[in-house]
Design a protein around this motif. Structure first.
Motif, PDB file in Angstrom:
ATOM      1  N   GLU A 105       0.818  -1.214   0.000  1.00  0.00           N
ATOM      2  CA  GLU A 105       0.000   0.000   0.000  1.00  0.00           C
ATOM      3  C   GLU A 105       0.854   1.267   0.000  1.00  0.00           C
ATOM      4  O   GLU A 105       0.450   2.287  -0.555  1.00  0.00           O
ATOM      5  N   HIS A 106       2.049   1.234   0.634  1.00  0.00           N
ATOM      6  CA  HIS A 106       2.930   2.404   0.631  1.00  0.00           C
ATOM      7  C   HIS A 106       3.385   2.726  -0.796  1.00  0.00           C
ATOM      8  O   HIS A 106       3.392   3.895  -1.214  1.00  0.00           O
ATOM      9  N   LYS A 156       1.845   1.836  -3.524  1.00  0.00           N
ATOM     10  CA  LYS A 156       0.663   2.265  -4.271  1.00  0.00           C
ATOM     11  C   LYS A 156       0.292   3.701  -3.924  1.00  0.00           C
ATOM     12  O   LYS A 156      -0.147   4.471  -4.776  1.00  0.00           O
ATOM     13  N   CYS A 157       0.498   4.101  -2.676  1.00  0.00           N
ATOM     14  CA  CYS A 157       0.202   5.475  -2.245  1.00  0.00           C
ATOM     15  C   CYS A 157       1.039   6.489  -3.023  1.00  0.00           C
ATOM     16  O   CYS A 157       0.530   7.510  -3.496  1.00  0.00           O
ATOM     17  N   ASP A 171       0.034   6.460  -6.871  1.00  0.00           N
ATOM     18  CA  ASP A 171      -1.269   7.103  -7.072  1.00  0.00           C
ATOM     19  C   ASP A 171      -1.166   8.615  -6.914  1.00  0.00           C
ATOM     20  O   ASP A 171      -1.772   9.382  -7.683  1.00  0.00           O
ATOM     21  N   ALA A 172      -0.414   9.042  -5.905  1.00  0.00           N
ATOM     22  CA  ALA A 172      -0.242  10.488  -5.693  1.00  0.00           C
ATOM     23  C   ALA A 172       0.446  11.138  -6.889  1.00  0.00           C
ATOM     24  O   ALA A 172       0.074  12.232  -7.334  1.00  0.00           O
ATOM     25  N   PRO A 223      -5.376  13.608  -4.639  1.00  0.00           N
ATOM     26  CA  PRO A 223      -5.287  12.205  -4.193  1.00  0.00           C
ATOM     27  C   PRO A 223      -6.346  11.870  -3.145  1.00  0.00           C
ATOM     28  O   PRO A 223      -6.851  12.757  -2.432  1.00  0.00           O
ATOM     29  N   ARG A 267      -5.920   9.866  -0.456  1.00  0.00           N
ATOM     30  CA  ARG A 267      -5.363   9.846   0.892  1.00  0.00           C
ATOM     31  C   ARG A 267      -5.143  11.270   1.393  1.00  0.00           C
ATOM     32  O   ARG A 267      -4.994  12.206   0.627  1.00  0.00           O
ATOM     33  N   ASP A 271      -0.953  11.554   5.431  1.00  0.00           N
ATOM     34  CA  ASP A 271      -0.587  10.176   5.079  1.00  0.00           C
ATOM     35  C   ASP A 271       0.438  10.154   3.941  1.00  0.00           C
ATOM     36  O   ASP A 271       1.436   9.420   3.985  1.00  0.00           O
ATOM     37  N   VAL A 272       0.221  10.971   2.915  1.00  0.00           N
ATOM     38  CA  VAL A 272       1.160  11.016   1.791  1.00  0.00           C
ATOM     39  C   VAL A 272       2.510  11.526   2.254  1.00  0.00           C
ATOM     40  O   VAL A 272       3.568  11.007   1.873  1.00  0.00           O
ATOM     41  N   VAL A 290       4.376   8.732   4.156  1.00  0.00           N
ATOM     42  CA  VAL A 290       4.926   7.710   3.266  1.00  0.00           C
ATOM     43  C   VAL A 290       6.144   8.247   2.519  1.00  0.00           C
ATOM     44  O   VAL A 290       7.160   7.556   2.362  1.00  0.00           O
TER      45      VAL A 290
END
Length: 714
Positions: A3-4, A6-7, A10-11, A21, A23, A27-28, A31
């Motif tokens: 998930e990290h 993917k975060c 995606d961002a 985004p 999240r 959170d971004v 990460v």
């Protein structure tokens, strides 16, 4: 863990598309911080995403966010989101300290990406609050004082250069001065270490490092930015680091002659060339930034110091120690045989750079010596002879010519801006030398041809190289990429007052481009023989239309000079600073390249020689390959009586006459088209002084040739 990864991806996709985004910003940011610090191991399917890859992804995303905010290219909601991400990273997590830590990474990709990201963040912070980031400043200052050539020093040099360059482009003098002052002492210490004037032990130890060449090139880039920053200081005092290129010019010359790295020598030569031509930063700076016209307090003394360093090095056989590398191509350097020669083709970029550095240094030295009342005439041609010896070692074409005045056309023919600079410097050298030499006209021009410095030969050969096409001259006049306007105004003023010497020079040059004079004595004899052909006469009528312009390349809606504010200048008091077009881009402009093309497409000129005794038109048929083709019946030809004189005049007189005719015709065409454009307010500046000089040249031609025509008819 997946998930990290993917975060982050995606961002990054959201920022590319301009969407917010899913999240939260916190959170971004968490990460990104973890990835940059190497705290987030990621297992992606059966492959492991390495720590280096996570660092690169995190740094790249951060640089993208910061650059987008600086450019103000994000939607409002995404802008607020991005600002929150940066607040968390640099406020709560203090990310800059970790970012500059990666400057010293052994992986050069990580080191460079970290430097690129840090530069973007520092510049954004400067734009927002005008403060220099303390962690970045401390890291770079320490590296300049103590780090040897390597990734850490390279990253610091690149980062400081990038921030200074961006600030310079934004024309923010206050922030720029603060930045330069921050690194002034540390940069001076670094240059003392990397640019010694003699072959000291420290240079030897650094030269054996595999990073030395890269570090030196990055330092040269920084020195160019610092020199460019000095041009916008105006009358204010410059800091020492902004003058390093001038102060350490002897060290740069020493490095050029001693370095084994060809690319290092070339970069140093190009820096010195741009410095002596006052064109530092021209490749990346905005025109308005470097065109203030005001010089800092020590500018004249710095330029004099640079010129003296060059001439001193030449006196110490510097030219003999400079090794020019073979010509390069896109994939590197390869051995290329020249036509009819077993040697290698030299790098003409280096040959042109060496030539311009020496020519401009001679010019500056003459001006300084003249101001001090020192007679420098005896040493000028000595430097030129050393230059010819250097060029002939590498350029086969120059070893085959008998008339050295063609060297500018041969060496600089592929580079218009350098060719104009060389011609302008040679003209200045000749004028100053003639003023102080005390030689009569014949001896002065013979000596000038022997040293390749006759301005008349340079001008005629320039016209021959463009096939006497006035539209190319028009292109030069409109463009701000060359100093042609300064050069041609000064030359035409000299031509107006020294017409007989121009006739003598034409006697040594044929229209086909080959040189008919085998020695400087021929020019002296031609000067003496042409003295019998000067006599006053009546006026000439000029009318007609002009062929279309072929090389006009200005973009629409761009005006080089504010037309309404362009004042008429006196051609008898022309200074270089008064004739250079001022660069400016206006949203609403009456001038465009397309308009000029349309207006000149219907113009043409025809020149007829008339006399009071007889209305008979005198006609010359084209005989040179450079003449226009017979089918181009709409294009005019300067009409004079060569047919009547063909059986009576020697061949050399016919060659002289034809060269004169084509030269004056080209200038006449130029005068008519500039007049038409100026009348319709399509010319980018006021050309009144230019038009006056061109008309005076035509009058000189008419006066000097009416008497020979009368003799032919009798």
């Amino acid at each position: 863990m997946e998930e990290h990864f993917k975060c982050l991806t995606d961002a990054y996709r959201c920022f590319l598309s301009g969407s917010r985004p899913d999240r939260s910003a916190a959170d971004v940011a968490a990460v990104m911080f973890g990835g940059l610090c190497g705290l987030v191991p990621v297992q992606l399917r059966e492959e492991r995403c390495t720590e280096a890859e996570m660092i690169c992804i995190s740094v790249t995303l951060l640089e993208k966010i910061t650059s987008s905010l600086t450019a103000q290219s994000l939607p409002v909601q995404l802008t607020l989101y991005s600002e929150e991400v940066l607040r968390v990273l640099f406020g709560d997590m203090n990310l800059m300290e970790q970012l500059v830590h990666h400057f010293q990474a052994e992986d050069q990709i990580i080191s460079h990406l970290a430097a690129k990201c840090a530069s973007a963040c520092v510049f954004f912070h400067l734009q927002k609050c005008g403060m220099v980031c303390p962690f970045w400043q401390k890291k770079c200052t320490e590296a300049f004082h103590s780090s040897p050539p390597g990734t850490e020093l390279d990253a610091c040099l690149w980062s400081v250069t990038d921030v200074l360059r961006k600030t310079l482009k934004e024309s923010q003098q206050g922030i720029l001065g603060k930045l330069v002052d921050t690194f002034d002492c540390s940069l001076c210490a670094l240059c003392l270490k990397l640019l010694p004037e003699k072959n000291e032990d420290c240079l030897d130890s650094f030269a054996h490092s595999r990073h030395w060449g890269t570090t030196i090139c990055l330092l040269l880039d920084l020195l160019e930015v610092l020199s460019a920053s000095s041009l916008i200081c105006g009358t204010r005092v410059c800091l020492k680091s902004q003058r390093i290129t001038h102060i350490r010019s002897a060290a740069l010359l020493h490095m050029i002659s001693c370095s084994s790295e060809g690319f290092v020598k070339k970069r140093a030569l190009l820096l010195l060339k741009r410095t002596v031509l006052q064109k530092v930063g021209e490749d990346w700076a905005l025109g308005e930034v470097l065109s203030s016209g005001l010089k800092y307090e020590n500018f004249s003394s710095d330029m004099s110091m640079l010129a003296q360093s060059v001439l001193t090095a030449v006196d110490n056989n510097w030219l003999h120690s400079v090794q020019v590398e073979p010509a390069a191509f896109f994939g590197g350097t390869r051995h290329t045989k020249m036509m009819g020669d077993e040697g290698q083709k030299p790098d003409c970029v280096m040959l042109r750079a060496v030539s311009l550095i020496l020519l401009k240094s001679i010019e500056l030295h003459i001006q300084t010596a003249g101001a001090k009342g020192v007679d420098s005439a005896t040493e000028v041609y000595g430097y030129l002879q050393r230059l010819w010896g250097f060029l002939k070692r590498y350029c086969t074409q120059l070893t085959e010519v008998t008339h050295l005045c063609c060297w500018i056309s041969l060496l600089f023919g592929e580079q218009d801006d350098d060719m104009m600079e060389a011609a302008k410097a040679a003209l200045s050298i000749f004028l100053n030398h003639r003023l102080r030499s005390g030689l009569d006209d014949g001896a002065a021009f013979a000596a000038a041809c022997a040293s390749g410095c006759n301005p008349h030969c340079h001008f005629v050969l320039l016209l021959q190289s463009i096939s006497f096409d006035h539209s190319i001259l028009l292109d030069f006049l409109i463009s701000v990429e060359t100093c042609f306007l300064e050069y041609v105004l000064r030359y035409l003023k000299y031509l107006r007052d020294n017409w007989q010497s121009f006739i003598a020079a034409c006697g040594g040059i044929s229209v086909s481009g080959s040189l008919t004079a085998s020695s400087a004595d021929v020019v002296a004899r031609a000067y003496k023989s042409e003295g019998d052909h000067v006599e006053s006469s009546s006026s000439t009528q000029v009318t007609g239309i002009n062929p279309p312009v072929k090389r006009l390349s200005l973009a629409p809606e761009v005006r080089l000079v504010e037309y309404d504010s362009s004042d008429e200048s006196d051609p008898d008091n022309i200074e270089d600073s008064d004739v250079r077009p001022r660069a400016s881009v206006c949203e609403k402009s009456r001038f465009s390249g397309m308009d000029v093309q349309q207006e000149t497409s219907g113009l043409s000129v025809s020149i007829r020689q008339t006399q009071t005794e007889t209305p008979t038109a005198l006609v010359v048929e084209p005989k040179s390959a450079l003449e226009r083709k017979p089918e181009d019946s709409s294009l005019p030809v300067l009409q004079c009586d060569q047919t009547l004189c063909a059986n009576m005049a020697p061949l050399s007189e016919q060659v002289t006459f034809e060269t004169l005719t084509k030269t004056v015709f080209c200038l006449s065409e130029l005068r008519v088209v500039v007049t038409r454009l100026h009348t319709k307010k399509l010319f980018p500046y006021n050309p009144s002084s230019l038009l006056k000089l061109l008309a005076q040249v035509e009058n000189s031609y008419k006066q000097s040739h009416l008497q020979p025509f009368n003799k032919c008819r009798r």
